[in-house]
Design a protein around this motif. Structure first.
Motif, short mmCIF file in Angstrom:
data_model
loop_
_atom_site.label_atom_id
_atom_site.label_comp_id
_atom_site.label_asym_id
_atom_site.label_seq_id
_atom_site.Cartn_x
_atom_site.Cartn_y
_atom_site.Cartn_z
N SER A 124 11.76 -1.28 9.67
CA SER A 124 12.05 -0.74 8.34
C SER A 124 13.50 -0.96 7.95
O SER A 124 13.81 -1.18 6.77
N ILE A 125 14.41 -0.90 8.92
CA ILE A 125 15.82 -1.19 8.64
C ILE A 125 15.95 -2.64 8.18
O ILE A 125 16.69 -2.96 7.24
N ARG A 126 15.22 -3.53 8.83
CA ARG A 126 15.21 -4.94 8.41
C ARG A 126 14.71 -5.06 6.97
O ARG A 126 15.30 -5.77 6.15
N HIS A 127 13.61 -4.35 6.67
CA HIS A 127 13.02 -4.44 5.33
C HIS A 127 14.00 -3.96 4.26
O HIS A 127 14.13 -4.59 3.21
N ILE A 128 14.68 -2.86 4.52
CA ILE A 128 15.57 -2.30 3.51
C ILE A 128 16.79 -3.21 3.29
O ILE A 128 17.35 -3.27 2.18
N HIS A 129 17.20 -3.95 4.33
CA HIS A 129 18.29 -4.91 4.16
C HIS A 129 17.84 -6.08 3.28
O HIS A 129 18.58 -6.52 2.39
N ILE A 130 16.65 -6.57 3.55
CA ILE A 130 16.12 -7.65 2.71
C ILE A 130 15.97 -7.18 1.28
O ILE A 130 16.28 -7.91 0.32
N SER B 235 0.84 -1.19 0.00
CA SER B 235 0.00 0.00 0.00
C SER B 235 0.88 1.25 0.00
O SER B 235 2.04 1.21 0.46
N PRO B 236 0.37 2.38 -0.49
CA PRO B 236 1.13 3.63 -0.45
C PRO B 236 1.55 4.00 0.97
O PRO B 236 2.63 4.55 1.18
N GLU B 237 0.69 3.69 1.96
CA GLU B 237 1.02 4.01 3.35
C GLU B 237 2.24 3.22 3.82
O GLU B 237 3.10 3.75 4.53
N THR B 238 2.33 1.94 3.42
CA THR B 238 3.48 1.12 3.79
C THR B 238 4.75 1.65 3.16
O THR B 238 5.80 1.75 3.83
N ILE B 239 4.67 2.01 1.90
CA ILE B 239 5.84 2.57 1.21
C ILE B 239 6.29 3.86 1.88
O ILE B 239 7.49 4.07 2.13
N ARG B 240 5.33 4.74 2.18
CA ARG B 240 5.67 6.01 2.84
C ARG B 240 6.36 5.75 4.18
O ARG B 240 7.34 6.41 4.52
N ALA B 241 5.81 4.81 4.96
CA ALA B 241 6.35 4.55 6.29
C ALA B 241 7.78 4.02 6.22
O ALA B 241 8.67 4.48 6.95
N ILE B 242 8.02 3.05 5.34
CA ILE B 242 9.36 2.48 5.22
C ILE B 242 10.35 3.53 4.73
O ILE B 242 11.47 3.64 5.25
N GLN B 243 9.94 4.31 3.76
CA GLN B 243 10.84 5.34 3.24
C GLN B 243 11.15 6.39 4.31
O GLN B 243 12.31 6.79 4.49
N SER B 244 10.13 6.81 5.04
CA SER B 244 10.32 7.82 6.08
C SER B 244 11.20 7.29 7.21
O SER B 244 12.14 7.97 7.66
#
Length: 345
Positions: free
Chosen positions: A105-111, A49-58
């Motif tokens: 989010s740090i975990r997500h960006i590593h994956i 969802s756009p909200e998930t993308i915004r949250a991870i990016q932020s």
């Protein structure tokens, strides 16, 4: 005062195509990792969802900014550096829930970068536990807009098109327990009026229904009447129209514009609360989530079953019901019942 006109902020469509990658990225990140992130972003487009993308990016931007100030490479991140980041965020007064989300989010960006995530290391878990023990884990909750509050808001005098829309939104939010992201995505053909005077609204997709199976929410006759007034005055009378149900009202108050942003919902409820002359501390505590919380509290007070509340709100577990009604539960506890039987109440 809350402004009369709606501020859409960034276009929602931009969020759909937005990358997980914060911009700009430090030059210390290797080209191989950057390529992996770009590939992941292409494949992930439309899967979140756009909200998930915004949250991870932020969240990732917060971590990267911290790394830059420390002269540290954020990808791959060292577990000790993440633990230090957690400690620094705690020292800055960040809520434990926010810091846990940063780590997620740090975990997500590593994956996403095809790297082994360091966030499961014990040193990071201990840092999170340290913050939780120091500050506690209770999350700040918006004030519940119970029916008493909703009725006061809906009795704000006036006949403008903007007010008609705002009342319809707030009444719909209470009856459907819809989240702000769900409210702004309701289409005209998702609304169905019944001959009996009530109606139903289809929620196409939600936080707990990312695949879009959809659900139907009940709207009472008084809410249906407010919705009828809005759609007729806004010219949205075609029941098969795919256009957004809730639209912006242009300056001058006689024409409708594009669909709303989720952020508009909080502004709307605060604006009407001001017009209803609610107490300043009440207004400050209201948010787009207040109708969802208040409706849950009202249902609990009227002994609606847990299964019924879960169905009404689209929850799959009773966790949020317990969180929203903790104070009410104290008045129905064993101690409260004992006091009643002892004629102390």
């Amino acid at each position: 005062m809350i402004p009369e006109s709606d501020s859409r902020g960034r276009d929602k469509q931009t969020a759909v195509g937005r990358s997980f990658i914060p911009d700009p990225l430090p030059r210390t990140i290797s080209p191989r990792i950057l390529d992996a992130l770009r590939r992941y972003s292409r494949h992930a487009r439309g899967a979140f969802s756009p909200e998930t993308i915004r949250a991870i990016q932020s969240d990732t931007r917060v971590f990267i900014k911290w790394c830059v100030t420390k002269g540290i490479c954020p990808l791959p991140a060292d577990p000790e550096h993440i633990a230090q980041f957690v400690d620094d965020m705690a020292a800055q007064g960040k809520a434990p829930a926010s810091v846990r989300r940063y780590v997620s989010s740090i975990r997500h960006i590593h994956i996403a970068a095809d790297l082994e995530s360091p966030t499961g290391k014990q040193i990071i878990r201990m840092a999170l536990s340290r913050q939780a023990r120091l500050h506690g884990t209770e999350q700040k909750q918006a004030i519940g807009a119970t029916r008493r509050v909703i009725d006061v808001i809906l009795h704000v005098p006036g006949s403008s098109l903007l007010l008609a829309r705002d009342k319809a939104i707030i009444a719909t939010a209470y009856d459907t327990l819809a989240r702000r992201s769900e409210l702004v995505e309701i289409r005209r053909n998702d609304l169905q009026f019944n001959p009996e005077g009530d109606g139903v609204i289809r929620i196409r997709r939600s936080k707990t229904d990312q695949e879009g199976a959809g659900s139907f929410r009940y709207i009472a006759p008084d809410t249906a009447a407010l919705l009828r007034d809005w759609v007729e005055r806004a010219g949205l009378t075609n029941p098969h129209d795919e256009t957004h149900l809730f639209r912006s009202v242009r300056k001058g108050g006689k024409q409708i514009g594009k669909g709303l942003s989720p952020y508009d919902i909080t502004r709307i409820i605060k604006r009407l609360a001001q017009q209803a002359a609610l107490a300043p501390d009440m207004i400050a505590g209201l948010s787009a989530h207040s109708t969802r919380i208040g409706a849950t509290q009202d249902m609990e007070a009227y002994d609606i079953s847990t299964a019924g509340i879960m169905q009404a709100a689209g929850w799959k577990t009773p966790t949020m019901i317990a969180r929203y009604t903790r104070k009410q539960a104290a008045a129905r506890s064993g101690a409260a019942r004992l006091a009643q039987r002892q004629n102390r109440v």
